[in-house]
Design a protein around this motif. Structure first.
Motif, PDB file in Angstrom:
ATOM      1  N   GLY A 293       0.810  -1.202   0.000  1.00  0.00           N
ATOM      2  CA  GLY A 293       0.000   0.000   0.000  1.00  0.00           C
ATOM      3  C   GLY A 293       0.848   1.258   0.000  1.00  0.00           C
TER       4      GLY A 293
ATOM      5  N   TRP B 213      -3.910   2.605   6.681  1.00  0.00           N
ATOM      6  CA  TRP B 213      -3.534   2.172   5.338  1.00  0.00           C
ATOM      7  C   TRP B 213      -4.582   1.247   4.736  1.00  0.00           C
ATOM      8  CZ3 TRP B 213      -0.345   4.607   2.375  1.00  0.00           C
ATOM      9  CH2 TRP B 213       0.655   5.396   2.954  1.00  0.00           C
TER      10      TRP B 213
ATOM     11  N   ALA C  68      -6.307   2.163   1.173  1.00  0.00           N
ATOM     12  CA  ALA C  68      -6.361   1.195   0.077  1.00  0.00           C
ATOM     13  C   ALA C  68      -7.795   0.979  -0.390  1.00  0.00           C
ATOM     14  CB  ALA C  68      -5.733  -0.133   0.515  1.00  0.00           C
TER      15      ALA C  68
ATOM     16  N   THR D  27      -9.391   2.035  -4.120  1.00  0.00           N
ATOM     17  CA  THR D  27     -10.015   1.024  -4.978  1.00  0.00           C
ATOM     18  C   THR D  27     -11.456   1.380  -5.288  1.00  0.00           C
ATOM     19  OG1 THR D  27      -8.591  -0.646  -3.960  1.00  0.00           O
ATOM     20  CG2 THR D  27     -10.466  -1.442  -5.238  1.00  0.00           C
TER      21      THR D  27
ATOM     22  N   SER E  51      -4.682  -1.663  -7.721  1.00  0.00           N
ATOM     23  CA  SER E  51      -5.352  -1.140  -6.526  1.00  0.00           C
ATOM     24  C   SER E  51      -6.268  -2.192  -5.911  1.00  0.00           C
ATOM     25  CB  SER E  51      -6.155   0.119  -6.874  1.00  0.00           C
ATOM     26  OG  SER E  51      -7.191  -0.172  -7.794  1.00  0.00           O
TER      27      SER E  51
ATOM     28  N   VAL F 265      -4.075  -4.806  -4.006  1.00  0.00           N
ATOM     29  CA  VAL F 265      -3.548  -4.295  -2.742  1.00  0.00           C
ATOM     30  C   VAL F 265      -4.636  -4.265  -1.686  1.00  0.00           C
ATOM     31  CG1 VAL F 265      -2.567  -2.275  -1.599  1.00  0.00           C
ATOM     32  CG2 VAL F 265      -1.704  -2.968  -3.838  1.00  0.00           C
ATOM     33  N   MET F 266      -5.805  -3.753  -2.043  1.00  0.00           N
ATOM     34  CA  MET F 266      -6.931  -3.719  -1.105  1.00  0.00           C
ATOM     35  C   MET F 266      -7.347  -5.128  -0.698  1.00  0.00           C
ATOM     36  SD  MET F 266     -10.416  -4.136  -0.652  1.00  0.00           S
ATOM     37  CE  MET F 266     -11.019  -4.296  -2.333  1.00  0.00           C
TER      38      MET F 266
ATOM     39  N   TYR G  21      -4.901  -6.702   1.796  1.00  0.00           N
ATOM     40  CA  TYR G  21      -5.070  -6.182   3.149  1.00  0.00           C
ATOM     41  C   TYR G  21      -6.122  -6.973   3.906  1.00  0.00           C
ATOM     42  CZ  TYR G  21      -2.393  -1.835   3.545  1.00  0.00           C
ATOM     43  OH  TYR G  21      -1.403  -0.913   3.697  1.00  0.00           O
TER      44      TYR G  21
END
Length: 471
Positions: A142, A416, A420, A424, A453, A456-457, A460
């Protein structure tokens, strides 16, 4: 808990979790940073009539490296996600559509475009798997994404300002020709001469969309920090990026950014723990949007963007009816949609083939310059048929479901994680809106950014949910 976090590096086909992820060398940081840079700074080269794009070569190497390392030891490793299967099916449908194009009576250049752009789109979609499966910790991913976007934005916005000054005659020196030379056939309407470092293809539509993503990223960072000086600096820079975007005058990107920010603001107000915020903020946001539009119409009626915006607003005629300015391109876009629907009725199951719309539109109108329907949704119907439409609806539903599920308690997550998710959501809100008026779903650059994106989201929240299950 830290031991469990280290255990989340890779999941094998049977769902087992290995415990050596974070002990691996921190390889691949450069590839994630570089692919992000190349989405905002094009490095293209025409060789023998074919355009070589460094971003495609890098993506291909990233996909190849992931596949090879995943099979290391004889066991394919992957990160479990509800998005894996629908995205894989969607890639398969693109392959099918390229094959259909070669079966239809298209010209050779259409078939070549279908093959080349089909491969580019599949590589862009594959970035989700590469980034999602990378062993780098989610928080580090992120930070890399946000930091790289901001740093690249500082460079590209500086070049854009130099181009603005160059065309206004304010510079005491000349810019390199690469920053002032246009490719043949580029849209040269007012404002479109600003392309920053999009020197490979300085058409304004893709560049303006990527500039909107930069502005969205800066807005998210500015509105989620508690340090006053950084908040003010971030909002000031956001206004600068927005000004450059308005100067470029691509309505889709300007309105797409506005829609994304308004939706995010309304969601954040709704999830606020203060009841007053939930009541007042939506009214303030909507009033601010109305005020901004009114200010543009009053203060800058001569601006190209404002003129094009006014052309799309229905006016009351002398007879009391509603009419739209005849100069508005909304009429032409309605014709494109009708042509796409006619193509769909002609080929309802498999469609007319990837990049085949231009062939059938030419047959209907004799116009060879229109290459897509300026609406991704009817474009899918025309070129991919019912099979493609069903696959796309599944992908869109799964992405929507993931965003809804992960966003239910977003206010309780780490900073973060929130950033993220906001990025997104904003990116997909932008694409979903602009897809009604353009064709972002066929644009490898925009799709690449959305997949990064999303990965990454997703990483998480997959990591956090797995920790909760194994705790």
């Amino acid at each position: 808990m830290s031991h469990q976090l280290n255990a989340l590096s890779s999941t094998t086909l049977d769902g087992s979790i290995s415990q050596n992820a974070t002990t691996r060398p921190r390889h691949g940081w450069w590839s994630l940073r570089l692919i992000l840079v190349l989405l905002f700074v094009q490095a293209w080269r025409d060789i023998g009539g074919f355009t070589f794009r460094l971003e495609d070569l890098l993506t291909l190497s990233m996909v190849g490296w992931w596949v090879l390392t995943s099979f290391k030891g004889g066991v394919f490793r992957y990160r479990r996600s509800g998005l894996n299967l629908p995205l894989t099916i969607w890639i398969g449908v693109i392959v099918m559509a390229v094959g259909v194009s070669f079966m239809r009576p298209h010209a050779s250049d259409v078939k070549q475009d279908a093959l080349v752009n089909g491969i580019r789109l599949m590589l862009a979609l594959s970035l989700f798997f590469v980034v999602n499966n990378h062993p780098l910790a989610a928080k580090r991913k992120g930070k890399i994404v946000f930091d790289t976007i901001v740093l690249t934005s500082l460079l590209t916005s500086a070049v854009a300002l130099l181009q603005i000054a160059h065309w206004a005659g304010w510079l005491p020196f000349s810019l390199p020709s690469v920053l002032t030379t246009f490719r043949e056939g580029v849209d040269m309407e007012r404002g479109r001469e600003i392309f920053a470092l999009f020197v490979g293809n300085n058409g304004a539509h893709t560049w303006s969309a990527m500039l909107a993503f930069q502005a969205l990223t800066v807005w998210i960072l500015a509105t989620t920090t508690r340090v006053t000086k950084w908040r003010l600096a971030g909002l000031s820079y956001f206004l600068l990026l927005s000004t450059i975007l308005i100067r470029i005058s691509v309505r889709n990107s300007i309105l797409g950014l506005l829609v994304a920010i308004v939706l995010l603001s309304l969601l954040r107000a709704k999830k606020s723990r203060y009841r007053l915020n939930r009541l007042i903020m939506p009214l303030l946001i909507l009033s601010g949007v109305a005020g901004l539009i009114g200010l543009l119409l009053f203060a800058g009626p001569e601006q190209y963007f404002v003129q094009r915006l006014v052309q799309t607003i229905p006016q009351v005629s002398e007879g009391g009816g509603l009419v739209i300015d005849s100069r508005s391109n909304i009429f032409g876009r309605l014709d494109y949609i009708v042509a796409a629907l006619k193509t769909f009725t002609r080929f309802p199951v498999f469609g007319g083939g990837f990049y085949g719309f231009r062939t059938y539109y030419f047959e209907m109108t004799g116009d060879p310059t229109i290459i897509h329907a300026h609406n991704s949704y009817v474009q899918i119907l025309a070129e991919l048929g019912l099979i493609g439409a069903i696959a796309f609806i599944w992908v869109a539903w799964r992405i929507f479901s993931v965003l809804v599920t992960t966003g239910r308690n977003i206010g309780q997550q780490s900073l973060w994680e929130q950033r993220a998710w906001y990025l997104t959501f904003g990116v997909f809100a932008f694409i979903a809106f602009t897809a009604f008026f353009a064709n972002p779903l066929w644009d490898p650059t925009l799709v690449s950014f959305s997949m990064i994106s999303l990965a990454v989201m997703n990483r998480y929240f997959w990591q956090r949910d797995t920790l909760q299950r194994t705790a």
